[in-house]
Design an enzyme around this catalytic site. Structure first.
Site, PDB file in Angstrom:
ATOM      1  N   ASP A  63     -16.184 -65.696 -17.033  1.00 18.27           N
ATOM      2  CA  ASP A  63     -15.976 -64.130 -17.508  1.00 18.27           C
ATOM      3  C   ASP A  63     -16.168 -63.842 -18.792  1.00 18.27           C
ATOM      4  O   ASP A  63     -15.695 -64.655 -19.691  1.00 18.27           O
ATOM      5  CB  ASP A  63     -14.742 -63.761 -16.863  1.00 18.27           C
ATOM      6  CG  ASP A  63     -14.625 -63.838 -15.283  1.00 18.27           C
ATOM      7  OD1 ASP A  63     -15.565 -63.501 -14.391  1.00 18.27           O
ATOM      8  OD2 ASP A  63     -13.539 -64.301 -14.886  1.00 18.27           O
ATOM      9  N   ASP A  65     -15.014 -60.578 -21.290  1.00 17.30           N
ATOM     10  CA  ASP A  65     -14.732 -59.520 -21.484  1.00 17.30           C
ATOM     11  C   ASP A  65     -15.026 -58.754 -22.714  1.00 17.30           C
ATOM     12  O   ASP A  65     -14.972 -59.451 -23.939  1.00 17.30           O
ATOM     13  CB  ASP A  65     -13.047 -59.340 -21.172  1.00 17.30           C
ATOM     14  CG  ASP A  65     -12.662 -59.704 -19.811  1.00 17.30           C
ATOM     15  OD1 ASP A  65     -13.967 -59.922 -18.722  1.00 17.30           O
ATOM     16  OD2 ASP A  65     -11.517 -60.180 -19.448  1.00 17.30           O
ATOM     17  N   ASP A 142      -1.083 -60.614 -24.334  1.00 15.07           N
ATOM     18  CA  ASP A 142      -0.006 -61.711 -23.815  1.00 15.07           C
ATOM     19  C   ASP A 142       0.124 -62.689 -24.948  1.00 15.07           C
ATOM     20  O   ASP A 142       1.207 -63.014 -25.624  1.00 15.07           O
ATOM     21  CB  ASP A 142      -0.033 -62.179 -22.478  1.00 15.07           C
ATOM     22  CG  ASP A 142      -1.587 -62.491 -21.964  1.00 15.07           C
ATOM     23  OD1 ASP A 142      -2.344 -62.785 -23.144  1.00 15.07           O
ATOM     24  OD2 ASP A 142      -1.875 -62.783 -20.791  1.00 15.07           O
TER      25      ASP A 142
END
Length: 449
Positions: A63, A65, A142
């Site tokens: 993926d 992003d 995070d």
């Protein structure tokens, strides 16, 4: 080595192209299209998060992003193939056939009242759509390893939290105060374990320290979200390391409480050996690009709990078939309180368990009925796994392996000799012609292994 406590005042570090391994050749062409169009329209745009992290350690991201200062509505105006999703986090998805490029607007930690943020009484974020600068966005992510930004402007990597050095040192480090971040979102504890397992990283000491204490907070997470996190933990090719990480950091009793209790009480370690062997097989299948089944996975993960519940019911004198059904239902219902296991997986999971007791049968009709069962293959694979715990099932494995290879007429002829005396797997009783039935000395249900 950097200190164990992380400061949010780490100065920006720009890593030029000649000092990092991220190349446009490794980036999805569709992600590059999004990056370039946003920049051409006057917006800041960066490849961010796991893709940058994985490329830096030589991985192949699935993926890609993008983070930008454009609002979701502005992104939608630029791309006809865009849809806006999410309530907790408003996101833009730019769709290119089967590939989706997720575009997120820079978010801020501090809400000046102009944004859309909501927390519950426990401090967990339930909605977070407060937009800010790239600096704001970096410190609210995070882990430092996930707060790296690659730009097509000069092909540099921008690091606002010290993540570049953490990636080089193979460390998973939370940004900000670990306890506060875990209370905001308890699933971050699972993410720490999962990413460390995937990347071969170590969880930095201050990041790891609160996990055993705060593990019970997972009970407050959405069960559907925990199900998805379990699939990521165990069906992404690093199931063994994920499981060991859950054990090491005290998360297994919070995520799979009855399994953890069963493993603790199984002094021989047979159930744990079987579970780890099954997870190794899962990792091999993922590595070979072979299909993996959530039903089989949860049959494996919850098998120790099922065995423990079954033995308890049989000790109470419950008849074997009834004990098996009740044990399967009990374990499933209890686990559903934590993880939302859909029925399309929980029902086949139970079938895999309940079929185990039938592998001892040799009556021709029952053998052919079991061979034709739609869950036979999965149940037989599960039976073979049980050899990792005990060799008492070796004869059954050998018989059913041979039964699958033989033509039907040859198998029928072979089984005719077994019809005179066999063990009925449903009743748990031995039968002999023209003699009354007699009970076995012990309950024939499924053994712990």
């Amino acid at each position: 080595m950097r200190p164990d406590t992380h400061t949010l005042e780490t100065p920006l570090r720009v890593i030029p192209r000649d000092l990092h391994d991220v190349s446009r050749k490794q980036i999805s062409p569709n992600a590059l299209r999004v990056l370039y169009r946003l920049r051409e329209s006057g917006f800041g745009a960066y490849l961010v998060g796991g893709a940058v992290r994985d490329l830096l350690v030589g991985g192949n991201p699935k993926d890609f992003d993008v983070a930008t200062d454009a609002t979701p509505e502005q992104v939608k105006q630029l791309f006809r193939n865009c849809r806006l999703i999410g309530r907790r986090f408003r996101l833009a998805h730019v769709v290119f056939g089967r590939e989706i490029i997720e575009v997120a607007t820079f978010r801020a930690n501090i809400d000046d009242g102009s944004g859309d943020r909501e927390t519950d009484d426990g401090g967990r974020l339930v909605r977070d759509n407060v937009y800010g600068t790239i600096e704001d966005d970096a410190v609210r992510r995070d882990f430092t390893a996930n707060a790296l930004y690659y730009t097509v402007e000069d092909f540099s990597v921008r690091d606002y939290t010290g993540g570049f050095e953490d990636v080089r040192n193979r460390l998973m480090r939370l940004i900000g105060d670990p306890e506060t971040r875990y209370r905001e979102d308890p699933v971050r504890m699972l993410r720490a374990v999962r990413l460390a397992a995937k990347l071969g990283f170590e969880i930095e000491s201050a990041t790891a320290a609160p996990i055993p204490v705060l593990a019970p907070l997972l009970a407050e997470a959405a069960p559907a979200r925990l199900f998805e996190e379990c699939l990521k933990l165990f069906l992404s090719g690093h199931a063994v390391e994920s499981f060991l990480g859950l054990e090491h950091h005290g998360l297994l009793p919070a995520l799979l409480p009855e399994t953890a209790a069963a493993l603790k009480s199984n002094r021989s370690g047979a159930l744990r050996r079987m579970l780890l062997e099954g997870l190794r097989g899962t990792d091999v299948r993922v590595a070979n690009d072979e299909p993996v089944s959530p039903a089989f996975l949860f049959a494996l993960l919850l098998w120790p709990a099922y065995c423990r519940a079954l033995m308890a019911l049989q000790a109470q004198g419950v008849h074997a078939p009834e004990a098996q059904r009740r044990a399967a239902d009990r374990v499933t219902v209890h686990q559903l309180e934590m993880i939302a296991l859909p029925r399309r997986f929980s029902l086949p999971m139970q079938e895999i368990w309940l079929l185990q007791s039938r592998f001892s049968q040799r009556q021709r009709k029952r053998v052919f009925r079991l061979l034709a069962h739609p869950r036979f293959r999965a149940a037989f694979d599960f039976l073979k796994l049980r050899l990792a715990a005990s060799d008492e099932h070796a004869a059954d494995v050998a018989f059913w392996h041979e039964a699958q290879q033989q033509p039907g007429d040859e198998l029928a002829a072979q089984l005719d000799g077994h019809d005179a005396s066999y063990v009925d797997a449903d009743t748990g009783q031995s039968e002999a012609p023209r003699k009354r039935r007699r009970r076995r000395r012990g309950p024939p249900g499924v053994s712990p292994t």
